[in-house]
Design a protein around this motif. Structure first.
Motif: not given
Length: 498
Positions: A118-121, A78-85, A98-102
């Motif tokens: 990195e993963l893409k949106v 859904k979005s790319v954040e500083d510490r994960g997705y 749901a959060f996926l740590p880097t």
């Protein structure tokens, strides 16, 4: 998925989305059938199955109460954040985040998409629930390949609707049939595995299966299909090692091109000594364990099944088996003998020459044919056609002064209007008629486009001069060589020839 002979122009449109940065060949995905059409846009017969990978469609039936550690979920970034997705799971009526740590995505990226970083949106992945926090309001996910492959639900599902393809389960063998196994997992969910899914396509009787799978034995199985219609409720599982391990390939055969070896092992390969064929980098058939069109000289029959056909072993290869359907055994379908494991030309132990026609990634089976007309065909693939070669083809049709010629039972080439003759033909339809033989010379071969260009000009077809097929000495481009060419363009300072 589409089945039919006519190309679908809509499938070839470029919508600007780079799917190569979001999926890789061999990736396991969970999908749901959204629509089935029996005709194309013009009303012509064509079976087309529309699928959806959207998490909201795939996870629609999952009961939120069944969310537990070890559950494998389809999710999109859904979005790319500083510490994960932040992931979108598409769970109906759920406020779970749901959060996926880097760090939990690092090994997956390193293994499958090292160039991406990195993963893409919008990218869809199969992730496992690693931890549930904040009073079941937050899911911490992991993409670690080994963790996801070994993940099993910590709790028993309350509803059958939560059983999803891709989930690993511990199942007990409840019954052995002559065509597979009946199993049960979580105490009361019944499922089945056919002969292909247990790696025993050559089994003929129940006794053959019990040699490997005992009644009451607990096995690891991965769910591959779920149908919960009102008419019937079906769960199919696979016990094949590469499916259980979520590996794209059963293992290395020795016939692969280097890219296929890397796909199977994760390690680059600098040489594939047993592969003698050349492929376009974009031809996905080259990534099969044994590439499309490969001829295997001595395959031995290790299983005979009157319903399925023959199971064959490739010398020196333990990772995959070949299967030949009954209609791929002899050229004359009226002369197919009764299959018997103990007698006849296709008995167990008999050795045959075969050609690779297909590959089923989920079953790990390489489809082959024993038909002599196919095995011995010198121009089976576009790559087999040699530029400069003189061939006798068969006229298929003449359309817009462009001649379509069959150069083999499986391949066609095109003759442009300026290559039909040394002189201008006012009525080419009087010279080239359907089904008549025609002598041609191959001008060029573009495997990537499946394009074969031919000429019918007698001056070129009958030329005794050396042939130049490229810009290197190996392809005939040597200073001083004299060859025939065709003027294709006038320029101020000269002419351009082909």
């Amino acid at each position: 998925m589409a089945q039919g002979n006519d190309s679908d122009d809509e499938d070839n449109e470029d919508d600007g989305l780079d799917l190569g940065s979001r999926f890789f060949v061999g990736q396991y995905v969970k999908c749901v059938v959204s629509e089935i059409n029996q005709t194309d846009a013009f009303g012509k017969p064509k079976t087309r199955v529309e699928l959806s990978l959207m998490p909201s469609d795939v996870n629609e039936r999952i009961d939120v109460d069944d969310i537990c550690e070890g559950l494998v979920l389809s999710a999109s970034v859904k979005s790319v954040e500083d510490r994960g997705y932040v992931l979108n799971t598409g769970l109906a009526n759920s406020k779970m985040a749901a959060f996926l740590p880097t760090k939990e995505a690092h090994k997956w990226l390193e293994r499958w998409m090292p160039a991406q970083g990195e993963l893409k949106v919008g990218q869809v992945v199969e992730a496992s629930v690693a931890k549930i926090t904040d009073g079941r309001r937050s899911l911490q996910m992991t993409l670690d390949p080994e963790t996801v492959a070994e993940a099993t639900p910590k709790d028993t599902f309350k509803t059958m609707a939560s059983v999803q393809p891709g989930q690993l389960v511990s199942a007990t063998i409840m019954k052995v049939w002559d065509r597979g196994l009946s199993l049960r997992f979580m105490g009361f969910y019944d499922c089945s595995a056919d002969l292909v899914s247990i790696g025993m396509t050559g089994a003929l009787e129940k006794h053959d299966i019990t040699k490997k799978y005992d009644l009451g034995k607990v096995v690891k199985a991965r769910v591959v299909y779920v149908s919960l219609t009102t008419a019937s409720k079906t769960i199919l599982v696979s016990l094949l090692p590469h499916v259980v391990e979520m590996s794209p390939r059963p293992g290395v055969t020795g016939y692969e091109v280097p890219a296929a070896v890397k796909l199977a092992t994760g390690m680059p390969a600098t040489d594939s000594p047993m592969t003698t064929t050349k492929f376009s980098p974009t031809d996905l058939r080259s990534l099969w364990p044994i590439p499309y069109g490969t001829v295997l000289d001595e395959c031995s029959v290790v299983g005979v099944n009157p319903h399925l056909g023959l199971t064959l072993a490739v010398p020196g290869v333990e990772t995959v088996r070949c299967i030949a359907r009954k209609n791929d055994l002899v050229d004359n379908k009226d002369l197919v003998p009764a299959l018997n494991r103990n007698s006849g030309p296709f008995k167990v132990g008999s050795v045959h020459r075969v050609r690779v026609l297909g590959y089923e990634a989920m079953s790990g089976l390489v489809h082959v044919t024993l038909k002599a007309s196919v095995v011995d065909e010198p121009m089976f693939r576009v790559e087999d056609v040699v530029p400069g070669a003189v061939i006798t083809g068969t006229v298929r049709r003449l359309k817009d002064n462009r001649l379509i010629v069959a150069v083999s039972p499986r391949l066609t080439g095109a003759v442009a209007s300026d290559q039909l003759s040394d002189t201008h033909l006012k009525h080419p339809e009087l010279v080239f008629k359907a089904d008549q033989p025609v002598a041609c010379r191959v001008l060029s071969v573009h495997a990537k486009k499946n394009d074969i260009k031919l000429t019918c000009r007698k001056s070129l077809v009958q030329s005794k001069l050396p042939v130049v097929t490229g810009f290197t000495a190996e392809r005939g481009a040597v200073p001083g060589v004299i060859t025939h060419a065709t003027v294709v363009h006038h320029m101020k300072n000269g002419i351009l020839v082909s």
